[in-house]
Design an enzyme around this catalytic site. Structure first.
Site, short mmCIF file in Angstrom:
data_model
loop_
_atom_site.label_atom_id
_atom_site.label_comp_id
_atom_site.label_asym_id
_atom_site.label_seq_id
_atom_site.Cartn_x
_atom_site.Cartn_y
_atom_site.Cartn_z
N ARG A 42 -75.77 -4.94 31.74
CA ARG A 42 -76.61 -3.74 31.62
C ARG A 42 -76.86 -3.36 30.15
NH1 ARG A 42 -73.78 -0.05 36.24
NH2 ARG A 42 -74.35 -1.31 38.05
N ARG A 70 -80.15 2.53 30.06
CA ARG A 70 -80.29 3.96 29.81
C ARG A 70 -79.52 4.48 28.61
NH1 ARG A 70 -78.69 5.98 35.68
NH2 ARG A 70 -77.23 4.25 35.38
N ARG A 121 -89.31 4.27 29.47
CA ARG A 121 -89.31 4.66 30.88
C ARG A 121 -90.08 5.97 31.08
NH1 ARG A 121 -84.57 4.32 35.45
NH2 ARG A 121 -85.72 5.43 37.07
N ASP A 167 -83.57 -6.34 38.92
CA ASP A 167 -82.60 -5.74 39.84
C ASP A 167 -82.19 -6.77 40.88
OD1 ASP A 167 -81.95 -3.92 42.47
OD2 ASP A 167 -81.45 -2.89 40.60
N TYR A 201 -76.60 -4.26 51.22
CA TYR A 201 -77.71 -3.32 51.04
C TYR A 201 -78.74 -3.48 52.15
CZ TYR A 201 -76.17 -2.06 46.32
OH TYR A 201 -75.47 -1.59 45.24
#
Length: 341
Positions: free
Chosen positions: A23, A27, A36, A73, A147
């Site tokens: 990652r 963010r 973003r 992702d 998921y």
């Protein structure tokens, strides 16, 4: 000439340690947050190849990491298999229809949803210097299945585990379908320029040993074998988070070329129990990076010293947290780059 990261993943040992962070594009970076805000939601960024390329490159410009990890992702595979995918603020990803309520056969595959990801890989690889390695990735079949069955993430993967016990034949069909698409997906990434790929099995740690063998090891072994047949020079990094004492069996039976390890396993135990010469990636606790200070330096050196006798890629035990200070990443890089084995 291949860079230090790719050489290490191919089994070459050096007194220097390559480093990238799971990652690393995301963010915690102000440049990511700005892009973003300009472009919109997460999935929109993933499917804008120019934006996804820019995001992938941002941490390399700032920190000079040895590898660029594709900005995407793990749920792109279920999305290409025909489930709808949304990311809701504060709630994470949602897939529909969830396979706890709908049959796998009811999905209509949309393979063209993979093409923009390949384009991102091409753009990033074209922008990288030779010494920086392009890393592709996919979610492993078990994690993606959790998921797909539940429609969202969960703490203990209850619905998927229950289905696997209740209807092992039906659950096996889901795993087999995911495995097939994952092989196609990773081959596409490699053809587009990925020089190594990682299989993320984020929820591997919730399974009992027999289920771990069936739902984690077996499908990952199938993927590794298929990739070795089509792209024998491309290292595959397996990352079965939470595998613990099952890690040696995972390495032995899947045939992965390198293995990522999380922060819950003692690095000295890992070194003692995995095959000699197998490249290992990890395993600093991401919360240490968040905390910083002298303990960050001490524990980073502990990891470096524990793996001094084998090829080692320095990384975190999981993804970098969104509140992580930039200065702490710089501190870690200074420690790792200043170390000599």
């Amino acid at each position: 000439m291949p860079g230090l990261l790719l050489e290490t993943l191919r089994g070459q040992q050096s007194d220097r340690r390559p480093i990238w962070l799971m990652r690393q594009a995301g963010r915690y970076l102000p440049e990511y947050r700005a892009l973003r805000a300009e472009k919109g939601g997460f999935l929109a960024l993933v499917y804008d190849s120019d934006a996804a390329c820019e995001i992938t490159l941002q941490p390399l410009r700032r920190f000079g990491f040895d590898g660029a990890i594709l900005f995407s992702d793990i749920l792109i595979v279920p999305y290409a298999m025909g489930q709808d995918l949304t990311f809701l603020a504060g709630e994470g990803p949602h897939l529909s229809p969830k396979l706890a309520d709908a049959a796998l056969a009811s999905l209509t595959a949309v393979p063209e949803r993979l093409a923009p990801i390949y384009e991102t890989v091409r753009k990033v690889r074209a922008a990288l210097p030779p010494e920086q390695t392009m890393l592709g990735f996919a979610g492993s079949p078990w994690t993606n299945a959790t998921y797909m069955v539940a429609g969202e993430g969960s703490r203990d993967q209850h619905e998927a585990r229950a289905m696997a016990y209740r209807d092992p034949g039906g659950f096996a069909e889901i795993i087999e379908a995911i495995t097939s698409v994952t092989i196609t997906y990773l081959r596409g990434q490699i053809d587009a320029g990925a020089e190594a790929v990682q299989l993320f099995d984020s929820w591997a740690g919730t399974l009992a040993p027999a289920e771990f063998e069936r739902w984690v090891i077996a499908p990952n072994a199938e993927i590794v074998t298929a990739l070795a047949e089509s792209h024998p020079d491309v290292p595959v990094i397996g990352f079965p988070k939470g595998a613990g004492e099952k890690l040696p069996a995972y390495v032995r039976e899947t045939g992965v070329g390198a293995v990522g390890v999380d922060e819950t396993i003692d690095p000295h135990w890992i070194h003692a129990n995995l095959p000699e010469g197998l490249p290992v990636q990890g395993n600093l606790d991401p919360l240490l990076l968040l905390a910083g200070g002298e303990e960050l330096d001490r524990r980073a050196r502990h990891v470096l010293e524990a793996f001094a006798g084998r090829p080692h890629v320095f990384n975190l035990g999981h993804g970098i947290g969104k509140e992580t200070p930039i200065a702490h990443v710089e501190q870690l890089l200074s420690t790792v780059r200043g170390w000599r084995g």
